[in-house]
Design a protein around this motif. Structure first.
Motif, PDB file in Angstrom:
ATOM      1  N   LEU A  19      -1.996  -8.048  14.259  1.00  0.00           N
ATOM      2  CA  LEU A  19      -2.191  -7.264  13.064  1.00  0.00           C
ATOM      3  C   LEU A  19      -1.276  -6.259  13.243  1.00  0.00           C
ATOM      4  CD1 LEU A  19      -3.672  -7.201  10.297  1.00  0.00           C
ATOM      5  CD2 LEU A  19      -5.467  -5.592  11.359  1.00  0.00           C
ATOM      6  N   ALA A  20      -1.233  -5.476  14.279  1.00  0.00           N
ATOM      7  CA  ALA A  20      -0.170  -4.420  14.558  1.00  0.00           C
ATOM      8  C   ALA A  20       1.310  -4.941  14.419  1.00  0.00           C
ATOM      9  CB  ALA A  20      -0.341  -3.650  15.955  1.00  0.00           C
ATOM     10  N   GLY A  23       1.305  -7.597  10.850  1.00  0.00           N
ATOM     11  CA  GLY A  23       0.752  -7.197   9.679  1.00  0.00           C
ATOM     12  C   GLY A  23      -0.102  -8.323   9.403  1.00  0.00           C
ATOM     13  N   ALA A  24      -0.863  -7.873   7.941  1.00  0.00           N
ATOM     14  CA  ALA A  24      -1.739  -8.991   7.803  1.00  0.00           C
ATOM     15  C   ALA A  24      -1.494 -10.269   7.313  1.00  0.00           C
ATOM     16  CB  ALA A  24      -2.761  -8.021   6.439  1.00  0.00           C
ATOM     17  N   ARG A  25      -0.340 -10.455   6.727  1.00  0.00           N
ATOM     18  CA  ARG A  25       0.120 -11.758   6.420  1.00  0.00           C
ATOM     19  C   ARG A  25       0.223 -12.432   7.665  1.00  0.00           C
ATOM     20  NH1 ARG A  25       2.612 -12.280   0.921  1.00  0.00           N
ATOM     21  NH2 ARG A  25       1.885 -10.613  -0.196  1.00  0.00           N
ATOM     22  N   ALA A 105      -2.696  -1.322  13.665  1.00  0.00           N
ATOM     23  CA  ALA A 105      -3.425  -2.206  13.196  1.00  0.00           C
ATOM     24  C   ALA A 105      -4.255  -1.444  12.247  1.00  0.00           C
ATOM     25  CB  ALA A 105      -4.117  -2.889  14.352  1.00  0.00           C
ATOM     26  N   GLU A 108      -2.521  -1.309   8.757  1.00  0.00           N
ATOM     27  CA  GLU A 108      -2.516  -2.845   8.153  1.00  0.00           C
ATOM     28  C   GLU A 108      -4.009  -3.016   7.600  1.00  0.00           C
ATOM     29  OE1 GLU A 108      -0.112  -4.852   7.593  1.00  0.00           O
ATOM     30  OE2 GLU A 108       1.463  -3.724   8.709  1.00  0.00           O
ATOM     31  N   LEU A 111      -4.083  -1.210   4.361  1.00  0.00           N
ATOM     32  CA  LEU A 111      -3.137  -1.898   3.069  1.00  0.00           C
ATOM     33  C   LEU A 111      -4.169  -3.250   2.660  1.00  0.00           C
ATOM     34  CD1 LEU A 111       0.351  -1.492   4.671  1.00  0.00           C
ATOM     35  CD2 LEU A 111      -0.660  -0.369   2.700  1.00  0.00           C
ATOM     36  N   GLU A 112      -4.653  -4.127   3.680  1.00  0.00           N
ATOM     37  CA  GLU A 112      -5.298  -5.231   3.438  1.00  0.00           C
ATOM     38  C   GLU A 112      -6.611  -4.860   2.408  1.00  0.00           C
ATOM     39  OE1 GLU A 112      -5.399  -9.326   3.434  1.00  0.00           O
ATOM     40  OE2 GLU A 112      -3.742  -8.119   3.590  1.00  0.00           O
ATOM     41  N   THR A 166       5.396   4.916  11.388  1.00  0.00           N
ATOM     42  CA  THR A 166       6.229   4.037  10.598  1.00  0.00           C
ATOM     43  C   THR A 166       7.502   4.615  10.691  1.00  0.00           C
ATOM     44  OG1 THR A 166       5.517   5.313   8.588  1.00  0.00           O
ATOM     45  CG2 THR A 166       4.186   3.437   9.259  1.00  0.00           C
TER      46      THR A 166
END
Length: 196
Positions: A19-20, A23-25, A105, A108, A111-112, A166
């Motif tokens: 995840l970190a 990302g979620a995708r 993470a 992320e 955001l998810e 970020t």
């Protein structure tokens, strides 16, 4: 099938790393299997679906980034003061830098959560409880500042963490200590006249 709790934990930890990093995708069962170094199909045997995996990550990530109680006790050994609040905020900032993966993470997950109502509900509940615990800790410890000051510190520190994780060049590292001290002074006010 009997499932191994240690393997489940290893899979969730691997999911946090994925995840970190991706990302979620990028959080797929295959990616988790690869990160955990287990045979293909292992993660799908432990988690019903991606939502189940995200829920497990949500629960585990807080344990991973939670401070050690002995570390908290060491920081809190000093008498309550505005200076101690600055030290606490600086310590939190150092912890974010030291556990970059866990905090990335968490970003992320946030955001998810904007796209998954069930995750939003769970993450909101968890983070609200954490903020309430932080407020209670601050007030019970006799630290200067009221509930609103603690909330302001939380929001400002969250913003600082976001920048550092970020886009670290936005707030240069050498400026963070001074900014944290100014933040604390403005959120809780200056020490009373004659205070040490």
């Amino acid at each position: 099938m009997v499932r191994n709790p240690e393997r489940r934990t290893a899979l969730v930890d691997a999911a946090i790393e994925v995840l970190a990093r991706d990302g979620a995708r990028g959080l797929t069962f295959r990616a988790v299997d690869e990160a955990a170094g287990v045979p293909k199909g292992t993660a799908s045997n432990y988690f019903a679906n991606r939502d189940d995996l995200l829920a497990q990550v949500t629960g585990q990530i807080h344990q991973r980034i939670a401070p050690d109680p002995d570390e908290v006790a060491a920081v809190m050994a000093a008498p309550p003061s505005r200076e101690l609040v600055v030290d606490l905020m600086s310590w939190i900032n150092r912890r974010v830098t030291a556990n970059r993966t866990g905090y990335l993470a968490m970003l992320e997950l946030r955001l998810e959560a904007t796209r998954r109502p069930e995750l939003r509900t769970e993450l909101t509940r968890t983070l609200r409880a954490t903020l309430d615990d932080d407020i209670r800790f601050h007030l019970d410890s006799g630290l200067p500042g009221d509930r609103t000051a603690v909330q302001l510190l939380h929001l400002a520190m969250t913003g600082l963490m976001l920048e550092q994780l970020t886009l670290p060049g936005v707030v240069p590292t050498e400026q963070t200590e001074g900014l944290i001290a100014a933040l604390v002074e403005r959120a809780i006010g200056p020490d009373p006249e004659g205070a040490p």
